[in-house]
Design an enzyme around this catalytic site. Structure first.
Site, PDB file in Angstrom:
ATOM      1  N   CYS A 212      37.647  49.127  38.938  1.00 15.92           N
ATOM      2  CA  CYS A 212      37.208  47.770  39.318  1.00 15.92           C
ATOM      3  C   CYS A 212      38.370  47.116  40.046  1.00 15.92           C
ATOM      4  O   CYS A 212      38.956  46.153  39.580  1.00 15.92           O
ATOM      5  CB  CYS A 212      36.814  46.957  38.091  1.00 15.92           C
ATOM      6  SG  CYS A 212      35.650  47.777  36.978  1.00 15.92           S
ATOM      7  N   CYS A 330      40.990  39.475  31.878  1.00 14.11           N
ATOM      8  CA  CYS A 330      41.650  38.168  31.944  1.00 14.11           C
ATOM      9  C   CYS A 330      40.862  37.138  31.139  1.00 14.11           C
ATOM     10  O   CYS A 330      40.533  36.061  31.640  1.00 14.11           O
ATOM     11  CB  CYS A 330      41.825  37.727  33.393  1.00 14.11           C
ATOM     12  SG  CYS A 330      40.290  37.627  34.335  1.00 14.11           S
TER      13      CYS A 330
END
Length: 386
Positions: A212, A330
């Site tokens: 990704c 994140c």
């Protein structure tokens, strides 16, 4: 002896500030009523504007600050409203209240300047309400979600997952502007993402997959260390961004593919390391995406966990024996970090690795960075393929 007047320069300065407020107001209306993304709409508007750096910074402060503080500002304003104002008036009211309550701008300046850029038919309302806000003094917030300006579910979830004190500190930190960090090669990348790349055990000549990878910060960092990197993204547009960054940084050992990371078109059992920097709720980077806190919904976390697990299952199959699996997100929710990682640590194909050193904090089977002055929130987990 009085100094001679310099009307042209003074007029130009006043006009620039007015234009900065007018630009900010236009972007705020587009974000709130039109569904635009602040971090897309604002740069596009600034690109067309003839503003100096100071006024560009002021417009950015208004757009990002008002968007972050939307709930808190509405609580202040709603005490003096008898009906919901239309979006242009609401945006002007928020912008004026932000200057008074958050920036400490003198009331007369904040009110008059905001009224001057508000739509003419709403100016009397904006003037009257902002004067009431100025007279009311410092707000007495009813609760932490209102004071910090987040949806209840974000505050409640992170309080449960991190402990209330750590959660409130992290959320308060993300109400401050983001810092700009530039790598030695000139690429702009937050420190937390740089630390993720540093934590991957990669040597020159290793074969690495980044499933990704867009926009390419971690992939290009790994290529710079001499690894052969296959960097993929499921969206062709983002894969194009990957390729642009690869070219800009001269990452000759990096190859870009447009492919679904859950079904990577790569040979299994060949890779020395696989990075899954997965799509997530992003609750550790809310300072960089000011409107994300109002867009993400609690229900999205469960769907994201399913996607993250699918990506990790695909990544395991790519690893050679002894190869390293790295998972980073994140965000700060337990569901997407420690809980998901614990389920992988039960897989007899994987051997959990110890967390990296400070500034990482131990978190379940891995590590976490909580948002602070220098870092975005980030979680990191590492395993070896048995």
């Amino acid at each position: 002896m009085s100094r001679p007047a310099r009307p042209e320069k003074q007029s130009s300065g006043r006009q620039a500030v007015t234009d900065a407020r007018r630009l900010a107001l236009d972007v705020l209306v587009r974000v709130d009523a039109g569904g635009a993304y602040a971090n897309v709409a604002l740069p596009a508007a600034l690109k067309k504007a003839d503003l100096d750096e100071r006024d560009r910074a002021f417009a950015t402060e208004l757009v990002y600050g008002v968007t972050r503080r939307r709930r808190a500002l509405d609580w202040v304003l709603d005490a003096f409203l008898v009906a919901a104002p239309p979006p242009p008036a609401r945006a002007a009211l928020r912008m004026g209240a932000y200057q008074i309550v958050e920036l400490g701008t003198p009331a007369y300046a904040a009110v008059s300047a905001t009224v001057s850029v508000a739509p003419r038919k709403h100016r009397s309302l904006v003037n009257a309400v902002l004067r009431r806000v100025a007279d009311a003094g410092a707000p007495d917030w009813p609760d932490d979600p209102t004071r910090l300006s987040y949806p209840d579910w974000i505050v409640d979830t992170l309080a449960d997952d991190l402990g209330r004190s750590a959660a409130l500190t992290a959320l308060e930190s993300m109400n401050s502007p983001a810092q700009l960090h530039r790598r030695q090669d000139g690429y702009v990348q937050d420190l937390s993402s740089q630390l993720v790349a540093d934590a991957i055990d990669v040597q020159a000549g290793n074969l690495v997959a980044d499933l990704c990878a867009a926009p390419g910060g971690k992939a290009t960092a790994l290529a710079a260390r001499g690894a052969t990197v296959v960097a993929g993204d499921s969206h062709r547009g983002r894969a194009g961004l990957l390729e642009a960054n690869r070219r800009a940084l001269g990452a000759a050992s990096m190859t870009v593919v447009a492919a679904d990371g859950r079904r990577p078109p790569l040979r299994p059992g060949r890779f020395d390391a696989v990075l899954v920097d997965a799509p997530c709720s992003g609750l550790g980077t809310l300072r960089r995406r000011p409107d994300a806190r109002w867009r993400i919904e609690r229900s999205a976390v469960r769907r994201l966990v399913e996607l993250q697990r699918s990506l990790l299952d695909a990544a395991i199959g790519l690893l050679r024996p002894g190869g390293q699996l790295v998972y980073s997100v994140c965000t700060l929710t337990a569901a997407e970090t420690s809980v998901l990682a614990a389920s992988l640590s039960c897989d007899d194909r994987l051997d959990p690795q110890p967390p990296p050193p400070e500034p990482w904090l131990p978190h379940g089977d891995g590590a976490m960075l909580l948002p602070d002055t220098d870092h975005d929130g980030m979680a990191l987990f590492r395993w070896r393929r048995v």
